[in-house]
Design a protein around this motif. Sequence first.
Motif, mmCIF file in Angstrom:
data_model
loop_
_atom_site.group_PDB
_atom_site.id
_atom_site.type_symbol
_atom_site.label_atom_id
_atom_site.label_comp_id
_atom_site.label_asym_id
_atom_site.label_seq_id
_atom_site.Cartn_x
_atom_site.Cartn_y
_atom_site.Cartn_z
ATOM 1 N N GLN A 110 70.026 -12.299 -32.835
ATOM 2 C CA GLN A 110 70.537 -11.024 -32.993
ATOM 3 C C GLN A 110 70.265 -10.575 -34.423
ATOM 4 N N ARG A 111 70.163 -11.246 -35.457
ATOM 5 C CA ARG A 111 70.209 -10.994 -36.771
ATOM 6 C C ARG A 111 68.692 -10.744 -37.176
ATOM 7 N N PRO A 130 62.193 -6.065 -33.312
ATOM 8 C CA PRO A 130 62.084 -6.980 -32.279
ATOM 9 C C PRO A 130 60.953 -7.560 -32.202
ATOM 10 N N LEU A 186 75.043 -1.009 -38.252
ATOM 11 C CA LEU A 186 74.024 -1.508 -37.586
ATOM 12 C C LEU A 186 74.174 -1.964 -36.215
ATOM 13 N N GLU A 187 75.490 -2.454 -35.978
ATOM 14 C CA GLU A 187 76.122 -2.991 -34.483
ATOM 15 C C GLU A 187 76.333 -1.648 -33.492
ATOM 16 N N ARG A 231 67.010 -7.422 -35.989
ATOM 17 C CA ARG A 231 67.819 -6.257 -36.948
ATOM 18 C C ARG A 231 67.102 -6.516 -38.345
ATOM 19 N N LEU A 232 66.605 -7.572 -38.772
ATOM 20 C CA LEU A 232 66.096 -7.606 -39.848
ATOM 21 C C LEU A 232 64.575 -7.220 -39.982
ATOM 22 N N ASP A 261 76.806 -3.066 -42.310
ATOM 23 C CA ASP A 261 76.877 -4.133 -41.433
ATOM 24 C C ASP A 261 77.357 -3.535 -39.934
#
Length: 262
Positions: free
Chosen positions: A147-148, A155, A218-219, A151-152, A215
Amino acid sequence: MSESLVGWEARDGVATLRIDRPPMNALSTAVQDQIGQAARELSSLPASEVAAVVVYGGDTVFAAGADITEMQRMTYPQMVDRAAVIQECFRAVARIPKPTIAAVTGYALGAGCELALCCDFRVAASDARLGQPEVLLGVIPGAGGTQRLPRLVGPARAKDLIFTGRMVEADEALRIGLVDEVVDPEQVYAAAQARARRFVGGPAYALRAAKEAIDRGLETDLDTGLAIEASQFAGVFATEDRVTGMTSFMESGPGKASFDAR
Protein backbone atom coordinates in the motif's frame (compact mmCIF):
# COMPACT_ATOMS: atom_id res chain seq x y z
CA MET A 1 10.73 -8.08 31.81
CA SER A 2 11.26 -8.25 28.05
CA GLU A 3 14.61 -7.35 26.55
CA SER A 4 14.96 -3.75 25.40
CA LEU A 5 15.45 -3.85 21.62
CA VAL A 6 14.08 -0.43 20.71
CA GLY A 7 14.54 2.83 22.52
CA TRP A 8 14.46 6.54 22.00
CA GLU A 9 16.20 9.63 23.23
CA ALA A 10 15.61 13.31 22.59
CA ARG A 11 18.11 16.12 22.32
CA ASP A 12 17.60 19.73 21.27
CA GLY A 13 14.11 19.08 19.95
CA VAL A 14 14.95 16.01 17.85
CA ALA A 15 14.23 12.45 18.99
CA THR A 16 15.95 9.33 17.70
CA LEU A 17 13.96 6.09 17.67
CA ARG A 18 16.71 3.47 17.65
CA ILE A 19 16.44 -0.22 16.75
CA ASP A 20 19.15 -2.22 18.52
CA ARG A 21 19.02 -5.91 17.69
CA PRO A 22 22.39 -6.83 16.18
CA PRO A 23 23.67 -8.02 13.91
CA MET A 24 20.92 -7.26 11.34
CA ASN A 25 18.11 -5.66 13.35
CA ALA A 26 15.71 -8.44 12.35
CA LEU A 27 12.23 -7.23 13.19
CA SER A 28 10.91 -9.93 15.50
CA THR A 29 7.50 -9.60 17.07
CA ALA A 30 9.18 -8.17 20.17
CA VAL A 31 10.94 -5.52 18.08
CA GLN A 32 7.73 -4.69 16.25
CA ASP A 33 5.85 -4.28 19.51
CA GLN A 34 8.57 -2.05 20.95
CA ILE A 35 8.65 0.09 17.79
CA GLY A 36 4.93 0.66 18.19
CA GLN A 37 5.29 1.53 21.85
CA ALA A 38 8.17 3.94 21.21
CA ALA A 39 6.21 5.62 18.42
CA ARG A 40 3.18 6.09 20.66
CA GLU A 41 5.36 7.57 23.40
CA LEU A 42 6.93 10.02 20.95
CA SER A 43 3.51 10.96 19.61
CA SER A 44 2.38 11.89 23.12
CA LEU A 45 5.22 14.34 23.72
CA PRO A 46 4.62 18.04 23.11
CA ALA A 47 6.26 19.55 20.04
CA SER A 48 8.12 21.94 22.32
CA GLU A 49 10.00 18.87 23.60
CA VAL A 50 10.22 16.82 20.38
CA ALA A 51 9.66 18.59 17.07
CA ALA A 52 10.84 15.80 14.74
CA VAL A 53 11.89 12.14 14.89
CA VAL A 54 14.73 10.21 13.24
CA VAL A 55 14.25 6.45 12.88
CA TYR A 56 17.64 4.74 12.91
CA GLY A 57 19.10 1.26 13.06
CA GLY A 58 22.71 2.21 13.68
CA ASP A 59 25.69 2.78 11.42
CA THR A 60 25.69 -0.76 9.95
CA VAL A 61 22.13 -1.71 9.05
CA PHE A 62 18.68 -0.15 9.23
CA ALA A 63 16.67 -3.39 9.38
CA ALA A 64 17.20 -6.43 7.18
CA GLY A 65 13.60 -7.63 7.45
CA ALA A 66 11.38 -9.71 9.67
CA ASP A 67 12.71 -12.53 11.82
CA ILE A 68 12.23 -15.43 9.39
CA THR A 69 13.19 -18.06 11.98
CA GLU A 70 10.34 -16.85 14.15
CA MET A 71 7.94 -16.40 11.24
CA GLN A 72 8.57 -19.89 9.84
CA ARG A 73 7.07 -21.43 12.97
CA MET A 74 3.86 -19.42 12.80
CA THR A 75 0.60 -21.04 11.73
CA TYR A 76 -2.12 -19.47 9.63
CA PRO A 77 -4.36 -18.69 12.63
CA GLN A 78 -1.39 -17.15 14.44
CA MET A 79 -0.57 -14.91 11.47
CA VAL A 80 -4.21 -13.90 11.06
CA ASP A 81 -3.99 -12.49 14.58
CA ARG A 82 -0.45 -11.13 14.24
CA ALA A 83 -0.78 -9.40 10.86
CA ALA A 84 -3.10 -6.76 12.28
CA VAL A 85 -0.70 -6.16 15.18
CA ILE A 86 2.27 -5.72 12.85
CA GLN A 87 0.38 -3.16 10.82
CA GLU A 88 -0.77 -1.31 13.93
CA CYS A 89 2.82 -1.08 15.24
CA PHE A 90 4.00 0.39 11.94
CA ARG A 91 0.92 2.59 11.67
CA ALA A 92 1.96 4.12 14.99
CA VAL A 93 5.19 5.28 13.30
CA ALA A 94 3.32 6.63 10.27
CA ARG A 95 0.98 8.56 12.57
CA ILE A 96 3.61 10.30 14.66
CA PRO A 97 2.18 13.83 14.37
CA LYS A 98 5.49 15.50 13.54
CA PRO A 99 8.04 15.14 10.72
CA THR A 100 9.87 11.80 10.64
CA ILE A 101 13.06 10.84 8.81
CA ALA A 102 14.38 7.32 8.26
CA ALA A 103 18.19 7.17 8.38
CA VAL A 104 18.90 4.13 6.19
CA THR A 105 22.26 2.38 6.44
CA GLY A 106 23.10 -1.03 5.03
CA TYR A 107 19.90 -2.95 4.34
CA ALA A 108 16.26 -1.88 4.53
CA LEU A 109 14.53 -5.01 3.28
CA GLY A 110 11.07 -6.46 3.72
CA ALA A 111 9.65 -5.16 6.98
CA GLY A 112 12.71 -2.91 7.23
CA CYS A 113 11.78 -1.22 3.98
CA GLU A 114 8.17 -1.02 5.13
CA LEU A 115 9.30 0.73 8.31
CA ALA A 116 11.23 3.28 6.27
CA LEU A 117 8.11 3.81 4.14
CA CYS A 118 6.24 4.86 7.28
CA CYS A 119 8.48 7.92 7.59
CA ASP A 120 7.96 11.24 5.84
CA PHE A 121 11.49 11.28 4.41
CA ARG A 122 14.27 8.76 3.81
CA VAL A 123 18.00 9.53 3.86
CA ALA A 124 20.08 6.61 2.56
CA ALA A 125 23.74 5.67 2.54
CA SER A 126 25.31 5.44 -0.89
CA ASP A 127 25.86 1.70 -0.31
CA ALA A 128 22.37 1.05 1.09
CA ARG A 129 20.10 -1.60 -0.41
CA LEU A 130 16.31 -1.44 -0.22
CA GLY A 131 13.60 -3.82 -1.36
CA GLN A 132 10.59 -6.01 -0.73
CA PRO A 133 11.91 -9.58 -1.19
CA GLU A 134 8.93 -11.35 0.43
CA VAL A 135 7.87 -13.04 -2.82
CA LEU A 136 11.14 -14.97 -2.77
CA LEU A 137 9.86 -16.60 0.42
CA GLY A 138 6.51 -17.39 -1.12
CA VAL A 139 4.67 -14.58 0.68
CA ILE A 140 3.90 -10.89 0.12
CA PRO A 141 4.66 -7.74 2.11
CA GLY A 142 2.44 -7.61 5.18
CA ALA A 143 3.44 -4.46 7.05
CA GLY A 144 2.20 -1.92 4.52
CA GLY A 145 4.48 -2.51 1.53
CA THR A 146 1.71 -3.24 -0.98
CA GLN A 147 0.00 0.00 0.00
CA ARG A 148 2.66 2.55 0.93
CA LEU A 149 5.18 1.64 -1.79
CA PRO A 150 2.83 2.25 -4.76
CA ARG A 151 1.66 5.49 -3.20
CA LEU A 152 5.29 6.61 -3.07
CA VAL A 153 6.81 5.35 -6.33
CA GLY A 154 3.74 4.52 -8.41
CA PRO A 155 2.03 1.17 -9.01
CA ALA A 156 4.21 -0.07 -11.88
CA ARG A 157 7.49 0.49 -10.04
CA ALA A 158 6.03 -0.97 -6.86
CA LYS A 159 4.91 -4.07 -8.74
CA ASP A 160 8.36 -4.43 -10.26
CA LEU A 161 9.97 -4.42 -6.82
CA ILE A 162 7.35 -6.60 -5.14
CA PHE A 163 6.84 -9.09 -7.98
CA THR A 164 10.58 -9.67 -8.50
CA GLY A 165 11.74 -9.26 -4.91
CA ARG A 166 14.85 -7.53 -6.20
CA MET A 167 16.93 -5.11 -4.15
CA VAL A 168 17.62 -1.62 -5.44
CA GLU A 169 20.80 0.30 -4.83
CA ALA A 170 20.72 3.79 -3.40
CA ASP A 171 21.10 5.61 -6.71
CA GLU A 172 18.10 3.79 -8.23
CA ALA A 173 16.11 4.30 -5.04
CA LEU A 174 16.76 8.03 -5.34
CA ARG A 175 15.83 8.06 -9.03
CA ILE A 176 12.46 6.38 -8.47
CA GLY A 177 11.62 8.41 -5.38
CA LEU A 178 12.01 5.62 -2.84
CA VAL A 179 14.55 7.74 -0.94
CA ASP A 180 14.94 11.51 -0.83
CA GLU A 181 18.67 11.93 -0.28
CA VAL A 182 21.80 9.81 -0.69
CA VAL A 183 24.94 10.59 1.28
CA ASP A 184 28.19 8.88 2.25
CA PRO A 185 27.57 6.04 4.73
CA GLU A 186 29.22 7.84 7.61
CA GLN A 187 27.03 10.91 7.04
CA VAL A 188 23.59 9.25 7.12
CA TYR A 189 22.65 9.96 10.70
CA ALA A 190 24.01 13.50 10.58
CA ALA A 191 22.10 14.20 7.37
CA ALA A 192 18.88 12.85 8.87
CA GLN A 193 19.45 14.94 11.98
CA ALA A 194 20.01 18.03 9.84
CA ARG A 195 16.68 17.45 8.10
CA ALA A 196 14.96 17.00 11.45
CA ARG A 197 16.46 20.17 12.92
CA ARG A 198 14.77 22.24 10.20
CA PHE A 199 11.52 21.72 12.06
CA VAL A 200 12.72 22.62 15.55
CA GLY A 201 11.19 25.93 16.50
CA GLY A 202 8.75 25.72 13.61
CA PRO A 203 4.96 26.09 13.62
CA ALA A 204 4.32 22.66 15.12
CA TYR A 205 0.54 22.63 14.75
CA ALA A 206 0.70 23.80 11.15
CA LEU A 207 3.21 21.03 10.39
CA ARG A 208 0.97 18.52 12.14
CA ALA A 209 -2.06 19.74 10.17
CA ALA A 210 -0.18 19.61 6.88
CA LYS A 211 0.97 16.03 7.54
CA GLU A 212 -2.54 14.98 8.50
CA ALA A 213 -4.06 16.57 5.41
CA ILE A 214 -1.53 15.00 3.03
CA ASP A 215 -1.58 11.52 4.55
CA ARG A 216 -5.33 11.30 5.01
CA GLY A 217 -5.95 12.89 1.63
CA LEU A 218 -3.88 10.22 -0.11
CA GLU A 219 -6.25 7.61 1.31
CA THR A 220 -9.36 9.02 -0.30
CA ASP A 221 -10.83 10.83 -3.34
CA LEU A 222 -10.01 14.43 -4.25
CA ASP A 223 -13.22 16.01 -2.95
CA THR A 224 -12.87 14.28 0.42
CA GLY A 225 -9.21 15.25 0.51
CA LEU A 226 -10.10 18.87 -0.10
CA ALA A 227 -12.61 18.72 2.74
CA ILE A 228 -9.90 17.34 5.02
CA GLU A 229 -7.60 20.17 3.93
CA ALA A 230 -10.27 22.80 4.57
CA SER A 231 -10.87 21.46 8.07
CA GLN A 232 -7.16 21.40 8.90
CA PHE A 233 -6.63 24.85 7.36
CA ALA A 234 -9.39 26.36 9.46
CA GLY A 235 -8.16 24.55 12.56
CA VAL A 236 -4.74 26.20 12.62
CA PHE A 237 -6.46 29.58 12.93
CA ALA A 238 -7.07 28.61 16.57
CA THR A 239 -3.32 28.49 17.29
CA GLU A 240 -1.11 31.19 18.73
CA ASP A 241 1.52 30.31 16.12
CA ARG A 242 -0.86 31.47 13.39
CA VAL A 243 -1.16 34.87 15.06
CA THR A 244 2.60 35.02 15.55
CA GLY A 245 3.33 34.06 11.95
CA MET A 246 0.93 36.51 10.36
CA THR A 247 1.90 39.35 12.67
CA SER A 248 5.59 38.76 11.95
CA PHE A 249 4.91 38.70 8.21
CA MET A 250 3.08 42.03 8.34
CA GLU A 251 5.73 43.67 10.49
CA SER A 252 8.99 42.10 9.27
CA GLY A 253 8.32 40.12 6.09
CA PRO A 254 8.31 36.37 5.48
CA GLY A 255 10.45 33.80 7.26
CA LYS A 256 11.28 35.74 10.41
CA ALA A 257 8.70 34.48 12.90
CA SER A 258 9.70 32.70 16.10
CA PHE A 259 7.08 30.11 17.00
CA ASP A 260 6.19 28.65 20.38
CA ALA A 261 4.37 25.46 19.34
CA ARG A 262 1.10 26.78 20.73
